[in-house]
Design a protein around this motif. Structure first.
Motif, PDB file in Angstrom:
ATOM      1  N   ARG A   1       8.507  16.905  48.651  1.00  0.00           N
ATOM      2  CA  ARG A   1       9.502  15.852  48.834  1.00  0.00           C
ATOM      3  C   ARG A   1       9.136  14.942  50.005  1.00  0.00           C
ATOM      4  NH1 ARG A   1      14.127  16.345  45.942  1.00  0.00           N
ATOM      5  NH2 ARG A   1      14.384  18.290  44.781  1.00  0.00           N
TER       6      ARG A   1
ATOM      7  N   ARG B   1      20.765   6.770  51.704  1.00  0.00           N
ATOM      8  CA  ARG B   1      21.002   7.888  50.792  1.00  0.00           C
ATOM      9  C   ARG B   1      22.190   8.753  51.193  1.00  0.00           C
ATOM     10  NH1 ARG B   1      16.452  12.412  49.068  1.00  0.00           N
ATOM     11  NH2 ARG B   1      17.840  13.749  47.861  1.00  0.00           N
TER      12      ARG B   1
ATOM     13  N   PRO C   1      24.837  12.728  47.064  1.00  0.00           N
ATOM     14  CA  PRO C   1      23.763  13.212  46.192  1.00  0.00           C
ATOM     15  C   PRO C   1      23.895  12.785  44.732  1.00  0.00           C
ATOM     16  CG  PRO C   1      25.215  15.003  46.879  1.00  0.00           C
ATOM     17  CD  PRO C   1      25.571  13.818  47.705  1.00  0.00           C
ATOM     18  N   ARG C   2      25.107  12.824  44.184  1.00  0.00           N
ATOM     19  CA  ARG C   2      25.278  12.488  42.769  1.00  0.00           C
ATOM     20  C   ARG C   2      24.995  11.007  42.512  1.00  0.00           C
ATOM     21  NH1 ARG C   2      29.110  10.810  39.032  1.00  0.00           N
ATOM     22  NH2 ARG C   2      28.961  11.848  37.001  1.00  0.00           N
TER      23      ARG C   2
ATOM     24  N   TRP D   1      23.238   9.029  44.367  1.00  0.00           N
ATOM     25  CA  TRP D   1      21.826   8.791  44.637  1.00  0.00           C
ATOM     26  C   TRP D   1      20.970   9.168  43.434  1.00  0.00           C
ATOM     27  CZ3 TRP D   1      18.017   6.437  46.780  1.00  0.00           C
ATOM     28  CH2 TRP D   1      16.740   7.009  46.806  1.00  0.00           C
ATOM     29  N   ARG D   2      21.247  10.313  42.825  1.00  0.00           N
ATOM     30  CA  ARG D   2      20.464  10.741  41.660  1.00  0.00           C
ATOM     31  C   ARG D   2      20.580   9.738  40.514  1.00  0.00           C
ATOM     32  NH1 ARG D   2      22.161  16.034  43.010  1.00  0.00           N
ATOM     33  NH2 ARG D   2      23.974  15.806  41.648  1.00  0.00           N
TER      34      ARG D   2
ATOM     35  N   HIS E   1      18.870   6.427  41.593  1.00  0.00           N
ATOM     36  CA  HIS E   1      17.426   6.616  41.726  1.00  0.00           C
ATOM     37  C   HIS E   1      16.755   6.742  40.355  1.00  0.00           C
ATOM     38  CE1 HIS E   1      13.959   8.931  43.889  1.00  0.00           C
ATOM     39  NE2 HIS E   1      13.583   7.759  43.413  1.00  0.00           N
ATOM     40  N   MET E   2      17.332   7.539  39.469  1.00  0.00           N
ATOM     41  CA  MET E   2      16.749   7.709  38.142  1.00  0.00           C
ATOM     42  C   MET E   2      16.794   6.421  37.331  1.00  0.00           C
ATOM     43  SD  MET E   2      17.813  11.529  36.850  1.00  0.00           S
ATOM     44  CE  MET E   2      17.050  11.184  35.277  1.00  0.00           C
TER      45      MET E   2
ATOM     46  N   VAL F   1      15.349  16.909  34.525  1.00  0.00           N
ATOM     47  CA  VAL F   1      16.513  16.754  35.406  1.00  0.00           C
ATOM     48  C   VAL F   1      17.797  16.729  34.586  1.00  0.00           C
ATOM     49  CG1 VAL F   1      17.683  15.177  36.979  1.00  0.00           C
ATOM     50  CG2 VAL F   1      15.230  15.582  37.232  1.00  0.00           C
TER      51      VAL F   1
ATOM     52  N   ARG G   1      20.926  19.414  34.661  1.00  0.00           N
ATOM     53  CA  ARG G   1      22.286  18.974  34.950  1.00  0.00           C
ATOM     54  C   ARG G   1      23.264  19.444  33.875  1.00  0.00           C
ATOM     55  NH1 ARG G   1      24.182  18.039  39.417  1.00  0.00           N
ATOM     56  NH2 ARG G   1      25.711  16.590  38.540  1.00  0.00           N
TER      57      ARG G   1
END
Length: 202
Positions: free
Chosen positions: A71, A133, A138-139, A141-142, A145-146, A190, A194
């Motif tokens: 990472r 970020r 986190p949610r 951002w994911r 980002h994706m 991913v 999820r």
């Protein structure tokens, strides 16, 4: 046996990244170009290769790197990718400002320009959002980002495939196909994870 497999994986990745650069360096088209234009072109080729490495790092597919180190390298390569884009666009602007103005304003007659411009802004957006970020969570951002990663991959691959320049055609298409395959594989993984951890609605 394991060390041989690790060496083979890294050697294969190095070949995939380096062969297009070596073949492009031998292109006769470079004889008519200045050093700034050539630097800009190779920054673009390097950027395409970095986009292949990014999903492999974040998914832990590259052996010898811990999750934490993978990472960290992912973050540093992201910064390097931004630098490559700046060099690519800046060099092309230096050599031909009118062409770059047309590209950035989406009025260029070349079919590859809008894909590259969209990918460029998506790369810059990821870089900015990466700094923010923690504020996103986190949610969020994911998801962001994706989504932006998918736009980047699609834009860069179509841009590179349509450009008729110094890159050798076969090696370029192989690299583009691998970029798409790596991104789709990681994104699918991913999404599957999820779904497994999300409780089913009753």
């Amino acid at each position: 046996m394991r060390s041989a497999k690790v060496t083979l994986i890294w050697a294969a990745l190095a070949a995939v990244l380096c062969v297009p650069i070596v073949l492009a360096a031998a292109s006769p088209l470079l004889e008519w170009r200045g050093p700034v234009y050539i630097l800009a072109g190779f920054a673009g080729i390097a950027g395409l290769g970095l986009i292949l490495v990014q999903p492999l790092l974040i998914a832990g597919y590259l052996p010898g790197l811990s999750t934490f180190r993978g990472r960290r390298v992912h973050h540093w390569i992201g910064a390097t990718l931004v630098a490559a884009v700046v060099i690519h666009v800046g060099g092309l602007w230096y050599t031909s400002p009118p062409d770059m103005i047309d590209a950035l304003s989406f009025t260029s007659p070349t079919p590859f320009s809008p894909f590259g411009v969209v990918a460029m802004w998506a790369i810059f957006a990821v870089a900015v959002l990466a700094v923010l970020r923690r504020k996103l969570g986190p949610r969020a951002w994911r998801i962001v980002h994706m989504t932006l990663a998918a736009i980047i991959v699609a834009g860069v691959v179509v841009h590179a495939a349509l450009v008729e320049g110094a890159m050798e055609t076969v090696s370029k298409l192989i690299l583009c196909a691998l970029v798409v395959a790596a991104a789709m594989t990681v994104m699918a993984g991913v999404l599957m994870r999820r779904r497994r951890v999300t409780p089913r609605a009753r």
